[in-house]
Scaffold this motif. Structure first.
Motif, PDB file in Angstrom:
ATOM      1  N   ASN A   4       8.114   3.847   8.797  1.00 23.13           N
ATOM      2  CA  ASN A   4       8.425   5.152   8.238  1.00 23.13           C
ATOM      3  C   ASN A   4       9.207   5.041   6.931  1.00 23.13           C
ATOM      4  O   ASN A   4       9.179   5.958   6.122  1.00 23.13           O
ATOM      5  N   ASP A   5       9.959   3.955   6.742  1.00 22.75           N
ATOM      6  CA  ASP A   5      10.742   3.766   5.522  1.00 22.75           C
ATOM      7  C   ASP A   5       9.877   3.302   4.363  1.00 22.75           C
ATOM      8  O   ASP A   5      10.159   3.604   3.207  1.00 22.75           O
ATOM      9  N   GLU A   6       8.843   2.562   4.675  1.00 25.17           N
ATOM     10  CA  GLU A   6       7.987   1.953   3.666  1.00 25.17           C
ATOM     11  C   GLU A   6       7.235   3.034   2.883  1.00 25.17           C
ATOM     12  O   GLU A   6       6.682   3.953   3.461  1.00 25.17           O
ATOM     13  N   LEU A   7       7.236   2.904   1.562  1.00 23.38           N
ATOM     14  CA  LEU A   7       6.510   3.893   0.775  1.00 23.38           C
ATOM     15  C   LEU A   7       5.012   3.710   0.940  1.00 23.38           C
ATOM     16  O   LEU A   7       4.541   2.707   1.475  1.00 23.38           O
ATOM     17  N   LYS A   8       4.267   4.700   0.477  1.00 17.40           N
ATOM     18  CA  LYS A   8       2.808   4.681   0.577  1.00 17.40           C
ATOM     19  C   LYS A   8       2.220   4.505  -0.825  1.00 17.40           C
ATOM     20  O   LYS A   8       2.764   4.961  -1.816  1.00 17.40           O
ATOM     21  N   VAL A   9       1.075   3.833  -0.872  1.00 19.71           N
ATOM     22  CA  VAL A   9       0.366   3.545  -2.116  1.00 19.71           C
ATOM     23  C   VAL A   9      -0.960   4.302  -2.082  1.00 19.71           C
ATOM     24  O   VAL A   9      -1.665   4.298  -1.069  1.00 19.71           O
ATOM     25  N   LYS A  10      -1.291   4.952  -3.188  1.00 17.53           N
ATOM     26  CA  LYS A  10      -2.544   5.711  -3.302  1.00 17.53           C
ATOM     27  C   LYS A  10      -3.743   4.766  -3.196  1.00 17.53           C
ATOM     28  O   LYS A  10      -3.752   3.678  -3.787  1.00 17.53           O
ATOM     29  N   GLY A  11      -4.746   5.168  -2.468  1.00 14.75           N
ATOM     30  CA  GLY A  11      -5.948   4.355  -2.278  1.00 14.75           C
ATOM     31  C   GLY A  11      -6.629   3.989  -3.585  1.00 14.75           C
ATOM     32  O   GLY A  11      -7.203   2.903  -3.715  1.00 14.75           O
ATOM     33  N   ALA A  12      -6.557   4.878  -4.570  1.00 12.61           N
ATOM     34  CA  ALA A  12      -7.161   4.596  -5.880  1.00 12.61           C
ATOM     35  C   ALA A  12      -6.587   3.322  -6.483  1.00 12.61           C
ATOM     36  O   ALA A  12      -7.290   2.596  -7.198  1.00 12.61           O
ATOM     37  N   ASN A  13      -5.336   3.036  -6.197  1.00 11.48           N
ATOM     38  CA  ASN A  13      -4.691   1.824  -6.709  1.00 11.48           C
ATOM     39  C   ASN A  13      -5.389   0.571  -6.161  1.00 11.48           C
ATOM     40  O   ASN A  13      -5.665  -0.367  -6.901  1.00 11.48           O
ATOM     41  N   PHE A  14      -5.670   0.566  -4.865  1.00 13.16           N
ATOM     42  CA  PHE A  14      -6.372  -0.557  -4.235  1.00 13.16           C
ATOM     43  C   PHE A  14      -7.746  -0.749  -4.868  1.00 13.16           C
ATOM     44  O   PHE A  14      -8.135  -1.861  -5.210  1.00 13.16           O
ATOM     45  N   LEU A  15      -8.471   0.366  -4.996  1.00 12.02           N
ATOM     46  CA  LEU A  15      -9.845   0.299  -5.496  1.00 12.02           C
ATOM     47  C   LEU A  15      -9.885  -0.131  -6.955  1.00 12.02           C
ATOM     48  O   LEU A  15     -10.780  -0.886  -7.362  1.00 12.02           O
ATOM     49  N   SER A  16      -8.901   0.303  -7.727  1.00 10.04           N
ATOM     50  CA  SER A  16      -8.806  -0.111  -9.133  1.00 10.04           C
ATOM     51  C   SER A  16      -8.551  -1.608  -9.237  1.00 10.04           C
ATOM     52  O   SER A  16      -9.168  -2.305 -10.058  1.00 10.04           O
ATOM     53  N   GLY A  48     -14.974  -0.544   3.953  1.00 10.80           N
ATOM     54  CA  GLY A  48     -15.149   0.542   2.988  1.00 10.80           C
ATOM     55  C   GLY A  48     -14.544   1.855   3.445  1.00 10.80           C
ATOM     56  O   GLY A  48     -14.959   2.930   2.998  1.00 10.80           O
ATOM     57  N   THR A  49     -13.571   1.792   4.353  1.00  8.59           N
ATOM     58  CA  THR A  49     -12.951   3.019   4.862  1.00  8.59           C
ATOM     59  C   THR A  49     -11.691   3.408   4.106  1.00  8.59           C
ATOM     60  O   THR A  49     -11.101   4.448   4.391  1.00  8.59           O
ATOM     61  N   LEU A  50     -11.275   2.599   3.144  1.00  5.89           N
ATOM     62  CA  LEU A  50     -10.106   2.918   2.328  1.00  5.89           C
ATOM     63  C   LEU A  50     -10.549   3.924   1.263  1.00  5.89           C
ATOM     64  O   LEU A  50     -11.442   3.636   0.464  1.00  5.89           O
ATOM     65  N   LEU A  51      -9.955   5.097   1.265  1.00  8.37           N
ATOM     66  CA  LEU A  51     -10.366   6.182   0.378  1.00  8.37           C
ATOM     67  C   LEU A  51      -9.455   6.268  -0.852  1.00  8.37           C
ATOM     68  O   LEU A  51      -8.234   6.100  -0.734  1.00  8.37           O
ATOM     69  N   ALA A  52     -10.033   6.569  -1.990  1.00  9.76           N
ATOM     70  CA  ALA A  52      -9.256   6.697  -3.232  1.00  9.76           C
ATOM     71  C   ALA A  52      -8.167   7.754  -3.085  1.00  9.76           C
ATOM     72  O   ALA A  52      -7.071   7.594  -3.619  1.00  9.76           O
ATOM     73  N   SER A  53      -8.431   8.811  -2.348  1.00  8.90           N
ATOM     74  CA  SER A  53      -7.465   9.904  -2.216  1.00  8.90           C
ATOM     75  C   SER A  53      -6.444   9.689  -1.101  1.00  8.90           C
ATOM     76  O   SER A  53      -5.502  10.468  -0.971  1.00  8.90           O
ATOM     77  N   GLY A  54      -6.624   8.642  -0.306  1.00  6.83           N
ATOM     78  CA  GLY A  54      -5.722   8.392   0.822  1.00  6.83           C
ATOM     79  C   GLY A  54      -4.431   7.713   0.395  1.00  6.83           C
ATOM     80  O   GLY A  54      -4.314   7.198  -0.720  1.00  6.83           O
ATOM     81  N   TRP A  55      -3.475   7.732   1.303  1.00  7.74           N
ATOM     82  CA  TRP A  55      -2.188   7.051   1.090  1.00  7.74           C
ATOM     83  C   TRP A  55      -2.037   5.992   2.178  1.00  7.74           C
ATOM     84  O   TRP A  55      -2.231   6.282   3.359  1.00  7.74           O
ATOM     85  N   TYR A  56      -1.670   4.768   1.766  1.00  2.00           N
ATOM     86  CA  TYR A  56      -1.642   3.632   2.679  1.00  2.00           C
ATOM     87  C   TYR A  56      -0.310   2.896   2.556  1.00  2.00           C
ATOM     88  O   TYR A  56       0.337   2.922   1.507  1.00  2.00           O
ATOM     89  N   PRO A  57       0.120   2.199   3.619  1.00  9.70           N
ATOM     90  CA  PRO A  57       1.409   1.509   3.610  1.00  9.70           C
ATOM     91  C   PRO A  57       1.517   0.477   2.483  1.00  9.70           C
ATOM     92  O   PRO A  57       0.533  -0.205   2.151  1.00  9.70           O
ATOM     93  N   ALA A  58       2.690   0.372   1.930  1.00  6.66           N
ATOM     94  CA  ALA A  58       2.954  -0.619   0.881  1.00  6.66           C
ATOM     95  C   ALA A  58       2.593  -2.019   1.363  1.00  6.66           C
ATOM     96  O   ALA A  58       2.145  -2.850   0.569  1.00  6.66           O
ATOM     97  N   SER A  59       2.751  -2.272   2.659  1.00  6.38           N
ATOM     98  CA  SER A  59       2.425  -3.599   3.190  1.00  6.38           C
ATOM     99  C   SER A  59       0.948  -3.942   2.963  1.00  6.38           C
ATOM    100  O   SER A  59       0.616  -5.104   2.729  1.00  6.38           O
ATOM    101  N   TRP A  60       0.070  -2.958   2.988  1.00  4.13           N
ATOM    102  CA  TRP A  60      -1.346  -3.217   2.733  1.00  4.13           C
ATOM    103  C   TRP A  60      -1.541  -3.667   1.285  1.00  4.13           C
ATOM    104  O   TRP A  60      -2.302  -4.592   1.017  1.00  4.13           O
ATOM    105  N   TYR A  61      -0.878  -2.998   0.359  1.00  5.40           N
ATOM    106  CA  TYR A  61      -1.007  -3.348  -1.057  1.00  5.40           C
ATOM    107  C   TYR A  61      -0.353  -4.700  -1.327  1.00  5.40           C
ATOM    108  O   TYR A  61      -0.874  -5.508  -2.089  1.00  5.40           O
TER     109      TYR A  61
END
Length: 192
Positions: A4-16, A48-61
């Motif tokens: 819950n403390d970890e920030l979220k990263v926009k999916g577009a960042n991953f895809l870029s 391919g389930t990571l969406l550009a508009s989604g928000w994902y845990p910083a740990s994934w990035y």
């Protein structure tokens, strides 16, 4: 650190980042990275389930950047190259012209707003700004590691260069390491 403390990263960042990696190293590198990520983020990228508009845990990035860093002939230099290529892709077309028209100081006043396109929280405060110099403080980036901060510095450098900063030198004053939720930086460049 709780999830819950970890920030979220926009999916577009991953895809870029993945598109930039493909441009720089090809499909083989993309496959190596996603197959090497035995994590929920890696699975989302593979399926391919990571969406550009989604928000994902910083740990994934963090896992993604660490996997890129771990590629053969990768290291910090590849992370920097991928980060800069990703930003070039993101600010193509009309935005590139806008950056050329902005001074580095004007660009920096918009940095906190720009960060909201990539992260759900965290802020960048400009502590000092004058011709050829800026001192900035990033705070609230829970879940970042050294490689994520490297990515942030590379993106900042490229954006400053796009706005006309020549002979740029960026120096970390404090933070910016593994587990640091903050980073203080100073940037200097030649004044025309």
């Amino acid at each position: 650190m709780s999830g819950n403390d970890e920030l979220k990263v926009k999916g577009a960042n991953f895809l870029s980042v993945m598109a930039a990696l493909k441009t720089l190293r090809g499909e083989t590198a993309v496959t190596a990275v996603t197959n090497g990520m035995l994590t929920p983020g890696g699975e989302a990228l593979r399926l391919g389930t990571l969406l550009a508009s989604g928000w994902y845990p910083a740990s994934w990035y963090r896992d993604l950047l660490d996997a890129i860093r771990g590629l053969p002939a990768g290291g910090d230099a590849l992370v920097v190259a991928v980060s800069k290529e990703g930003i070039r892709r993101d600010v193509g077309g009309i935005y590139k012209l806008v950056f050329k028209l902005m001074s580095p100081q004007t660009l920096l006043t918009q940095s906190s707003k720009a960060l909201r396109m990539y992260y759900d929280r965290g802020e960048c405060q400009i502590l000092e700004s004058r011709d050829g110099f800026v001192r900035a403080s990033y705070r609230g980036f829970v879940g970042f590691n050294r490689v994520m901060w490297l990515d942030t510095r590379a993106a900042s450098e490229l954006l400053l260069e796009l706005s006309g900063a020549k002979g740029l030198h960026l120096r970390v004053v404090s933070g910016g390491g593994d587990g640091d939720a903050h980073m203080d930086v100073e940037a200097s460049w030649m004044v025309r």
